[in-house]
Design a protein around this motif. Structure first.
Motif, PDB file in Angstrom:
ATOM      1  N   ILE B 101      -3.895   7.616   7.646  1.00 35.69           N
ATOM      2  CA  ILE B 101      -5.373   7.752   8.282  1.00 35.69           C
ATOM      3  C   ILE B 101      -5.961   7.001   9.326  1.00 35.69           C
ATOM      4  CG2 ILE B 101      -8.049   7.964   7.573  1.00 35.69           C
ATOM      5  CD1 ILE B 101      -6.894   8.690   4.598  1.00 35.69           C
ATOM      6  N   ALA B 102      -6.328   7.432  10.736  1.00 36.34           N
ATOM      7  CA  ALA B 102      -6.717   6.621  11.597  1.00 36.34           C
ATOM      8  C   ALA B 102      -7.676   7.231  12.585  1.00 36.34           C
ATOM      9  CB  ALA B 102      -5.470   6.076  12.181  1.00 36.34           C
ATOM     10  N   ASN B 103      -8.606   6.452  13.034  1.00 35.22           N
ATOM     11  CA  ASN B 103      -9.162   7.142  14.114  1.00 35.22           C
ATOM     12  C   ASN B 103     -10.246   8.472  13.543  1.00 35.22           C
ATOM     13  OD1 ASN B 103      -8.319   5.318  16.352  1.00 35.22           O
ATOM     14  ND2 ASN B 103      -6.613   6.612  16.255  1.00 35.22           N
ATOM     15  N   PHE B 104     -10.512   8.281  12.256  1.00 33.55           N
ATOM     16  CA  PHE B 104     -11.378   9.313  11.395  1.00 33.55           C
ATOM     17  C   PHE B 104     -12.390   8.640  10.945  1.00 33.55           C
ATOM     18  CE2 PHE B 104     -11.827  11.947   7.868  1.00 33.55           C
ATOM     19  CZ  PHE B 104     -12.283  13.231   8.426  1.00 33.55           C
ATOM     20  N   GLU B 105     -13.494   9.226  11.130  1.00 34.78           N
ATOM     21  CA  GLU B 105     -15.002   8.897  10.613  1.00 34.78           C
ATOM     22  C   GLU B 105     -15.728  10.058  10.464  1.00 34.78           C
ATOM     23  OE1 GLU B 105     -16.135   5.025  11.888  1.00 34.78           O
ATOM     24  OE2 GLU B 105     -18.274   5.522  11.801  1.00 34.78           O
ATOM     25  N   THR B 106     -16.493   9.932   9.110  1.00 35.63           N
ATOM     26  CA  THR B 106     -17.368  10.813   9.012  1.00 35.63           C
ATOM     27  C   THR B 106     -18.678  10.311   8.608  1.00 35.63           C
ATOM     28  OG1 THR B 106     -16.998  10.936   6.442  1.00 35.63           O
ATOM     29  CG2 THR B 106     -15.644  12.416   7.764  1.00 35.63           C
ATOM     30  N   SER B 107     -20.172  10.859   8.557  1.00 37.65           N
ATOM     31  CA  SER B 107     -21.048  10.354   8.278  1.00 37.65           C
ATOM     32  C   SER B 107     -21.482  10.847   6.961  1.00 37.65           C
ATOM     33  CB  SER B 107     -22.317  10.824   9.256  1.00 37.65           C
ATOM     34  OG  SER B 107     -22.429  12.077   9.198  1.00 37.65           O
ATOM     35  N   GLN B 108     -20.781  11.705   6.292  1.00 37.90           N
ATOM     36  CA  GLN B 108     -20.952  12.500   5.145  1.00 37.90           C
ATOM     37  C   GLN B 108     -19.706  12.530   4.205  1.00 37.90           C
ATOM     38  OE1 GLN B 108     -24.073  13.847   3.581  1.00 37.90           O
ATOM     39  NE2 GLN B 108     -25.164  14.448   5.531  1.00 37.90           N
ATOM     40  N   PRO B 109     -20.225  12.613   2.691  1.00 40.13           N
ATOM     41  CA  PRO B 109     -18.720  12.851   2.021  1.00 40.13           C
ATOM     42  C   PRO B 109     -18.319  13.987   2.259  1.00 40.13           C
ATOM     43  CG  PRO B 109     -20.868  11.702   0.744  1.00 40.13           C
ATOM     44  CD  PRO B 109     -21.140  12.200   1.975  1.00 40.13           C
ATOM     45  N   LEU B 110     -16.771  14.038   2.112  1.00 42.08           N
ATOM     46  CA  LEU B 110     -16.112  15.318   2.214  1.00 42.08           C
ATOM     47  C   LEU B 110     -15.088  15.457   1.334  1.00 42.08           C
ATOM     48  CD1 LEU B 110     -13.635  14.802   5.184  1.00 42.08           C
ATOM     49  CD2 LEU B 110     -14.740  12.781   3.931  1.00 42.08           C
ATOM     50  N   PHE B 111     -14.409  16.600   1.318  1.00 41.06           N
ATOM     51  CA  PHE B 111     -12.976  16.810   0.340  1.00 41.06           C
ATOM     52  C   PHE B 111     -11.791  16.389   1.317  1.00 41.06           C
ATOM     53  CE2 PHE B 111      -9.584  19.264  -0.453  1.00 41.06           C
ATOM     54  CZ  PHE B 111      -9.237  19.232  -2.104  1.00 41.06           C
ATOM     55  N   TYR B 112     -11.169  15.161   0.840  1.00 41.84           N
ATOM     56  CA  TYR B 112      -9.949  14.820   1.608  1.00 41.84           C
ATOM     57  C   TYR B 112      -8.790  14.619   0.741  1.00 41.84           C
ATOM     58  CZ  TYR B 112      -7.737  12.228   5.381  1.00 41.84           C
ATOM     59  OH  TYR B 112      -6.882  11.910   6.387  1.00 41.84           O
ATOM     60  N   ARG B 113      -7.777  15.338   0.763  1.00 40.64           N
ATOM     61  CA  ARG B 113      -6.651  15.495   0.122  1.00 40.64           C
ATOM     62  C   ARG B 113      -5.422  14.977   0.903  1.00 40.64           C
ATOM     63  NH1 ARG B 113      -5.469  17.945  -5.113  1.00 40.64           N
ATOM     64  NH2 ARG B 113      -3.487  17.459  -5.466  1.00 40.64           N
ATOM     65  N   ALA B 114      -5.073  13.894   0.631  1.00 38.08           N
ATOM     66  CA  ALA B 114      -3.743  13.615   1.441  1.00 38.08           C
ATOM     67  C   ALA B 114      -2.808  12.876   0.422  1.00 38.08           C
ATOM     68  CB  ALA B 114      -4.085  12.211   2.280  1.00 38.08           C
ATOM     69  N   GLU B 115      -1.482  13.150   0.636  1.00 41.03           N
ATOM     70  CA  GLU B 115      -0.514  12.759  -0.441  1.00 41.03           C
ATOM     71  C   GLU B 115       0.820  12.314   0.579  1.00 41.03           C
ATOM     72  OE1 GLU B 115       0.491  14.641  -3.781  1.00 41.03           O
ATOM     73  OE2 GLU B 115      -1.376  15.608  -4.060  1.00 41.03           O
ATOM     74  N   PRO B 116       1.352  11.243   0.323  1.00 45.29           N
ATOM     75  CA  PRO B 116       2.492  10.835   1.051  1.00 45.29           C
ATOM     76  C   PRO B 116       3.902  11.673   0.778  1.00 45.29           C
ATOM     77  CG  PRO B 116       2.435   9.118  -0.803  1.00 45.29           C
ATOM     78  CD  PRO B 116       1.218  10.310  -0.998  1.00 45.29           C
TER      79      PRO B 116
END
Lengths: 310, 310
Positions: B101-116
């Motif tokens: 995760i990089a160069n990523f920004e939001t002003s609101q909560p969101l659904f984020y699903r990452a797995e390695p």
């Protein structure tokens, strides 16, 4: 198996402390890591009530992580300014959170689970299910307390159906009457008379970078706004001192009446006109403004401020 | 229900195209949004083979999103420089990804699903299960193709047990012999003779901000490295032109032999000494270096470069 520390944000609230315990328990059960739940500060009165009620140990407090471990897991936060001071010196292997994503960067892929729900412990309830791990009754009581705390007994606009469902399920596991216990717990967190001005304004405060300015936003819950504003002059003085000492441009204190679900804002620092723009209001001579229906810093205070600064 | 666009990274590979289709299908089934899968570029030969094999439509190509929708969902990427050019003008409501995760920004909560894990479509397979939505046979074939593509038939070091499990399950649903189909598919993606130099170096390239420098990294898969390096002079000229035109400080081309699981690196621009440090090697007079056992840009090229630049 490598040792990892699991922790919530600084100035921990009940969810920050409980979610760390829950996620560490899950990781240990799954054999992913040798995980220890720690905290970035002492429990507030509400959390102390919760830990005492369930006879659960107070977590060890840390300020830095790299002196102990190479890797950490974050719960209930991701922004580096809300975390350990040396976050850039450790690897973040996992995040479970319900906030916006900002000031967060990794060099490696990681496990990241965020959902726009009212409480981290709601997401953790799902994670236990998905991994077929049972939630022990005591942990269910702790997680239930975090949901009551974050959603103000499901009254906050951050509340989602997922929170309602998780709370109902955890209450069954813990065998607890949520209404009775929840009100008792919330009231335990709002005895302000024994708190210093600094504890009131900064006890739950978080820093945000908005348009290049550092904005500090504290929130205090009460059952009577007079308990806060009878001490207004002393609060303003403390907020001025904090701004100067820490380089904050502006300090906002959101005093929330948890019974009526309204707030009053107290603002110290500049630019105040951006605050007026954000909430479409005028600050009084005392730099206060009533915010009817506002109870959530995350959903009703940070986003309009971010927009107004943009 | 609000219309939302779902897309993978620019210079789309098979996972970027397929994951968008799969996540859009899931969102539509769940009634979360009126989701349309689009792409930030035309399918590469491998993906074209996959879409033709399963008689699946080529997605519409977009360059900007704000002219069509207020909200978008990202798959297989999160870094803004790999996304639509106007990402800052729309709300990101969901991300499903397997990168840092990089160069990523939001002003609101969101659904984020990452797995390695090795492939976004592996995470999506889990999401279908968690939401009790069946994967249609054709979609299973597409998702299986994405896993074969990203993991080079499970041979890449990015491969995890989750990828193996998802591939096996999708193969059953799609009723496909993975070994036979997978090799055919990978070979379809490595016919380089018809490709221009620009397509070879930039067709799968991504930009990274490393220590303030803009580093462009392309990767080309082949069954014979000579197919790439017989054209070295022309490739270098194209990379020089691309650096100048786009302000890249350095262009790296990773040529990967998918049969032997080795790569050779071609470097144009500066600082070259950081590249030598990152891979503990010396660049030849031609600014190439053999990287035995290296097949994954994400796991074996980006992290050591990030570390060397830090």
């Amino acid at each position: 198996m490598n040792k990892q520390l699991v922790f919530g944000h600084s100035n921990p609230d009940t969810d920050a402390i409980v979610a760390a315990k829950a996620f560490a328990y899950l990781q240990n059960q799954l054999g992913v890591a040798d995980a220890e739940a720690v905290a970035l500060g002492n429990p507030n009165p509400e959390t102390a009530f919760v830990l005492a009620h369930f006879d659960e140990a107070t977590p060890r407090v840390i300020e830095t992580a790299a002196n102990e471990v190479d890797s950490v897991m974050l719960v209930d936060h991701n922004e580096s300014q809300q975390s350990v001071s040396d976050l850039d010196q450790v690897t973040v292997t996992a995040v479970v959170d319900h906030h916006r994503i900002a000031n967060f960067e990794t060099s490696q892929p990681l496990f990241y689970r965020a959902e726009p729900v009212g409480c981290t412990s709601t997401i953790l309830t799902k994670l236990f299910h998905e991994n077929n791990v049972e939630i022990p009754a005591k942990l269910a009581g702790l997680m239930l307390s975090a949901i009551v705390s974050d959603t103000l007994l499901l009254k906050s606009p951050t509340t989602t159906d997922d929170d309602r469902k998780a709370l109902e399920e955890l209450a069954k596991i813990a065998n607890i009457d949520v209404e009775t216990y929840g009100l008792e717990m919330l009231k335990a967190g709002t005895d302000l008379s024994s708190k210093s001005e600094l504890e009131l304004v900064d006890g739950d405060a978080k820093s945000f970078d908005m348009g290049g300015k550092t904005i500090r936003i504290g929130q205090v819950n009460t059952v009577d706004l007079d308990d806060v504003f009878s001490r207004e002059a002393a609060l303003v003085k403390t907020m001025e001192e904090e701004n100067q000492k820490n380089g904050y441009d502006m300090f906002l204190l959101l005093a929330t009446n948890i019974l009526s679900s309204d707030s009053r804002l107290l603002v110290v620092g500049e630019p105040k006109d951006i605050v007026e723009k954000a909430f479409n209001t005028e600050l009084s001579d005392h730099n206060t403004a009533d915010l009817p229906g506002v109870v959530s810093r995350k959903k009703q205070v940070v986003p309009p401020l971010m927009d107004a600064f943009a």
